[in-house]
Scaffold this motif. Structure first.
Motif, PDB file in Angstrom:
ATOM      1  N   THR A  83      -5.910  -7.554  -3.028  1.00  0.00           N
ATOM      2  CA  THR A  83      -6.552  -6.607  -2.298  1.00  0.00           C
ATOM      3  C   THR A  83      -5.777  -5.550  -1.223  1.00  0.00           C
ATOM      4  O   THR A  83      -6.075  -4.773  -1.075  1.00  0.00           O
ATOM      5  N   GLN A 132       0.827  -1.707  -0.200  1.00  0.00           N
ATOM      6  CA  GLN A 132      -0.037  -0.138   0.056  1.00  0.00           C
ATOM      7  C   GLN A 132       0.772   1.394   0.121  1.00  0.00           C
ATOM      8  O   GLN A 132       0.535   2.282   0.221  1.00  0.00           O
ATOM      9  N   ASP A 145      -7.221 -10.121  -9.801  1.00  0.00           N
ATOM     10  CA  ASP A 145      -7.922  -9.104  -9.477  1.00  0.00           C
ATOM     11  C   ASP A 145      -8.744  -9.100  -7.589  1.00  0.00           C
ATOM     12  O   ASP A 145      -9.180  -8.258  -7.448  1.00  0.00           O
ATOM     13  N   THR A 166       0.211   6.717  -6.329  1.00  0.00           N
ATOM     14  CA  THR A 166      -0.417   5.195  -6.826  1.00  0.00           C
ATOM     15  C   THR A 166       0.574   4.796  -6.103  1.00  0.00           C
ATOM     16  O   THR A 166       1.941   5.550  -5.554  1.00  0.00           O
ATOM     17  N   THR A 167      -0.412   3.790  -5.374  1.00  0.00           N
ATOM     18  CA  THR A 167       0.537   2.393  -4.967  1.00  0.00           C
ATOM     19  C   THR A 167       1.672   1.772  -5.390  1.00  0.00           C
ATOM     20  O   THR A 167       0.922   2.070  -6.470  1.00  0.00           O
ATOM     21  N   ARG A 181      -1.263  -4.430  -9.743  1.00  0.00           N
ATOM     22  CA  ARG A 181      -2.268  -4.419 -10.847  1.00  0.00           C
ATOM     23  C   ARG A 181      -2.483  -4.811 -11.373  1.00  0.00           C
ATOM     24  O   ARG A 181      -2.836  -5.198 -12.407  1.00  0.00           O
ATOM     25  N   THR A 182      -1.739  -3.257 -12.043  1.00  0.00           N
ATOM     26  CA  THR A 182      -2.046  -2.752 -13.169  1.00  0.00           C
ATOM     27  C   THR A 182      -1.723  -3.742 -14.537  1.00  0.00           C
ATOM     28  O   THR A 182      -1.726  -4.633 -15.325  1.00  0.00           O
ATOM     29  N   GLN A 218      -0.595  -0.978  -6.701  1.00  0.00           N
ATOM     30  CA  GLN A 218      -2.230  -0.396  -7.959  1.00  0.00           C
ATOM     31  C   GLN A 218      -0.833  -0.648  -9.149  1.00  0.00           C
ATOM     32  O   GLN A 218      -2.117  -1.243  -9.879  1.00  0.00           O
ATOM     33  N   ARG A 219      -0.357  -0.354  -9.441  1.00  0.00           N
ATOM     34  CA  ARG A 219       1.290  -1.015  -9.663  1.00  0.00           C
ATOM     35  C   ARG A 219       0.813  -2.008 -10.727  1.00  0.00           C
ATOM     36  O   ARG A 219       0.888  -1.772 -11.502  1.00  0.00           O
TER      37      ARG A 219
END
Length: 774
Positions: A139, A88, A136, A94-95, A101-102, A98-99
């Motif tokens: 978390t 996180q 996806d 951006t964390t 997950r992309t 997040q990168r």
């Protein structure tokens, strides 16, 4: 895809092709040799025509390109992503999560390309590892980074299966086990993909706390807190220590904390109560002038330290050959210590031979006890027995027969002190029992100097003499009388229980102010492995040992060679404070500090797994005790009580274990009660520990590139930059793959081959015509 050398389909045509090449070579050499001018042009034209003929002749043998490639769907490839909360962290809006997950989105081209050649298995890990259908499910809320455990689990789960590799996407900061993972030699290659190492992060953390305990009376507990900073600049740091009740014990302010330079802060504490105590070390940036930018996280700004001041009360048996001043001050000192009970056996009269020349006929009892009409002759002290008094015993029967004669009676004590009592006071069995008390039971033993101690007490060649830290030398040497000044050796300065002041200058002043002593038992030499903690300076300046200690078996022994330490208390400048009494308390605490009880508890707490409570039980003879019921009662930070039953170990006699998985962070206490098969209580102990998964998870915010490189190197993989995933996946067919298939490609039946031959011939013709050659 692994290329192999070119093969030939029509091997029978190889001879005809070779003949054609030979004839063409002869013809070309003869033809171009007749054209005498433009030698470079002729050579170039000859080479071009020869190449065309060679290419056409090779086609007669039907050349084939062959190789191997991964069999689609037959090899497994594991993609493993970190789901811990440490991802996180981020910068620039951006964390890291997040990168990540992309990159792992279902539409990612590299994932689609990977699925063409391999059966892709997707996994997430935090406290444990689990399969997912899609990333996806990320978390990033896991409280633990179980990196080492996840790798070990997956490698074991897919052992003997065709795994082409493991793609590991993480920040490399494992919190489940310290150190690098121990991976088997046959592990598949692990390709590590490090998370982005964000620049500009600001963070202050208490990375670890350590607790050490000594016998130093002023501050027996030392908490060492390691502070680490990142991007703090000139910001001041406030560090606090808080006790169980929330009361602030100490506060400090550090002017600055440079990057990559951890600072160790030591706090000296004296707990007000015995047993388990918890202290919280908290670090903050509290100055309002430095409000921005904020810290990346506050979850790593505090740590809990568990302090165990339990184990008592300890029982110390003091045996003296006569009433003396030493016992007076020792007894007075220990009356102020709630953790140590001093039990005394003092001889007030030696054995007296029976003599009836002028006495009463048939008299057998000692006259010292005459007048106590309630004693029958068989109950009174006899002439040939010493007269002993017992002090501070638990019952009327304790020490009633004098010094203990069996293991059960002696092993109930934690330490034994012999003061000015000769070896002849004991039987040989009792002297051997003392040696077993130290070597097997793990007790402490201290012999004080005096005219009937050490060599003067004839302890040479006795079991007690064997365990003393000094060689006693010949018997018959009297205790030397002179003026001796006490000084500490280098080893003595390093022992907190030997010092009485908190700093060196005050300690030196104290030593200079001490009175001179008159009695010293000289010894022949110091035994190997023993340490001299204090010396005395004789009149000629020669140093002589005064306090010597060593380990013996499971326990420890000490020899205090000064025979009149009591003089110290007669020359104190302040009547309200006694350095001698303080020294006695510290010495006895050191003597009993590591003495085991019948029930000993150890908590093994891996950084992520459940806490393992290890209980060791011993009988009255301190041998491992089996067939014991061990009940464990755990109190959680929320006040809930959880009952556990420890199970017997199959490997170690007398050892029992119980596992407890903490559900919430905080301080945990455990009460352990061991009950024998007959229903009697063997003993009970209390222990405690702290569960801090978030503090461990955010202990450092930097990506652990070193750990990721080690994992890749040890398994034959490599570190893959995050922006090179497509190139990496494209290169996988050229790597070592468990299950492959062969492929064949006809080179001769391709239009580029004939186009090349035709181009060479046209080029040769054009070159000749351009230069006017026939």
């Amino acid at each position: 895809m692994t290329p192999f050398p070119v093969s030939w389909a029509a091997t029978g045509a190889l001879g005809w092709a070779a003949l054609l090449i030979a004839l063409a070579t002869v013809g070309l050499a003869t033809s171009y040799a007749r054209r005498g001018r433009a030698r470079p042009v002729r050579a170039a034209a000859c080479v071009m025509k020869a190449s065309a003929i060679l290419l056409l002749a090779a086609c007669l043998a039907e050349p084939l390109a062959t190789g191997t490639r991964p069999r689609p769907g037959s090899n497994l490839f594991l993609v493993v992503a970190d789901n811990s909360a440490s991802l996180q962290i981020g910068a620039g809006g951006t964390t890291r999560g997040q990168r990540l997950r992309t990159r792992l989105a279902a539409a990612s081209p590299w994932l689609a390309r990977l699925g063409q050649d391999f059966e892709v298995r997707r996994y997430l890990f935090d406290a444990n590892v689990r399969p997912v259908n899609s990333f996806d499910a990320l978390t990033f809320d896991g409280g633990v980074s179980g990196l080492n455990g996840a790798l070990a689990t997956l490698i074991e789960r897919f052992r003997n299966q065709p795994v082409a590799g493991i793609l590991l996407l993480t920040d490399g900061n494992a919190t489940d086990e310290p150190g690098p993972p121990r991976l088997p030699d046959d592990a598949p290659p692990v390709y590590t993909v490090p998370a982005d190492d964000d620049a500009g992060l600001v963070d202050l953390s208490v990375s670890r706390v350590a607790v050490t305990q000594t016998a130093f009376e002023a501050s027996p507990v030392t908490i060492t807190a390691t502070l680490e900073g990142r991007g703090l600049g000139e910001r001041p740091v406030v560090v606090r220590v808080i006790d169980d009740s929330g009361r602030e014990i100490e506060r400090r302010t550090l002017a600055r904390l440079p990057d990559a330079q951890p600072a160790a802060e030591r706090f000296l504490l004296r707990p007000e109560q015995t047993g388990i105590s918890f202290y919280t070390v908290e670090a903050n940036l509290t100055d309002a002038r430095w409000a921005a930018p904020p810290e990346a996280t506050l979850l790593n700004n505090r740590r809990i330290a568990a302090v165990d001041r339990g184990g008592g009360p300890y029982r110390v048996l003091y045996v003296s050959g006569r009433p003396n001043w030493e016992f007076k001050f020792l007894r007075r000192a220990m009356q102020e210590d709630d953790e140590i009970n001093l039990v005394a056996l003092v001889r007030v009269a030696r054995r007296e031979p029976k003599f009836t020349f002028l006495g009463r006929p048939g008299e057998r009892t000692n006259p010292l006890f005459r007048g106590f009409g309630n004693q029958a002759d068989e109950a009174a002290e006899q002439y040939d027995q010493p007269v002993l008094i017992r002090l501070n015993t638990e019952s009327q029967d304790e020490l009633r027969g004098g010094f203990p004669k069996n293991v059960e009676d002696l092993f109930r004590y934690h330490a034994v002190i012999l003061d000015d009592v000769e070896a002849g006071f004991f039987t040989h069995d009792q002297l051997s029992l003392l040696q077993q008390f130290v070597g097997r039971r793990g007790g402490g033993f201290l012999m004080l100097g005096g005219k009937d101690s050490l060599a003067q007490g004839d302890y040479q060649r006795t079991p007690v003499g064997e365990m003393l830290p000094v060689y006693l030398g010949r018997a018959g040497n009297d205790a030397a009388a002179a003026a001796y000044s006490l000084v500490l050796t280098r080893e003595g300065w390093l022992q907190p229980w030997v010092r009485l002041r908190t700093n060196e200058n005050d300690e030196r002043q104290r030593l200079q102010a001490m009175p001179a002593f008159s009695t010293l038992n000289r010894v022949e030499a110091i035994k190997p492995g023993a340490a001299v903690l204090a010396q005395v300076a004789a009149a000629d300046g020669a140093p002589l040992p005064a306090l010597v200690v060593q380990q013996f078996g499971r326990g420890r022994t000490a020899a205090l060679l000064v025979g009149d330490l009591w003089r110290w208390n007669l020359h104190r400048p302040d009547a309200t404070q006694s350095d001698l009494e303080k020294s006695w308390r510290q010495m006895l605490r050191w003597l009993v500090s590591d003495v085991p009880g019948q029930v000993e508890v150890e908590v093994s707490q891996p950084r992520a797994a459940a806490a393992e409570i290890i209980v060791r039980t011993r009988d009255a003879q301190f041998e491992p005790l089996d067939n014991v019921k061990v009940a464990v009662q755990v109190k959680t930070p929320e006040g809930r009580v959880v009952e556990l039953a420890a199970e017997s170990s199959d490997r170690t006699p007398g050892q029992y274990t119980a596992a407890f998985a903490p559900r919430e962070p905080g301080a945990y206490r455990a009460q352990i009660v061991a009950t024998a098969a007959d229903g009697s209580e063997v003993g009970r102990r209390e222990t405690g520990w702290a569960a801090e998964p978030q503090a461990g998870e955010f202990r450092t915010l930097a990506v652990n590139h070193e750990a990721l490189e080690r994992i890749a190197r040890d398994t034959g993989g490599e570190v893959v930059p995050p922006n090179s995933l497509e190139q990496f996946v494209a290169s996988l067919p050229n790597r070592k793959i468990p299950v492959v298939e062969s492929w064949t490609y006809p080179l001769w039946h391709q239009w580029p081959v004939f186009a090349a031959a035709l181009g060479l011939l046209i080029g040769e013709w054009s070159l000749r015509r351009w230069n006017g050659l026939p």
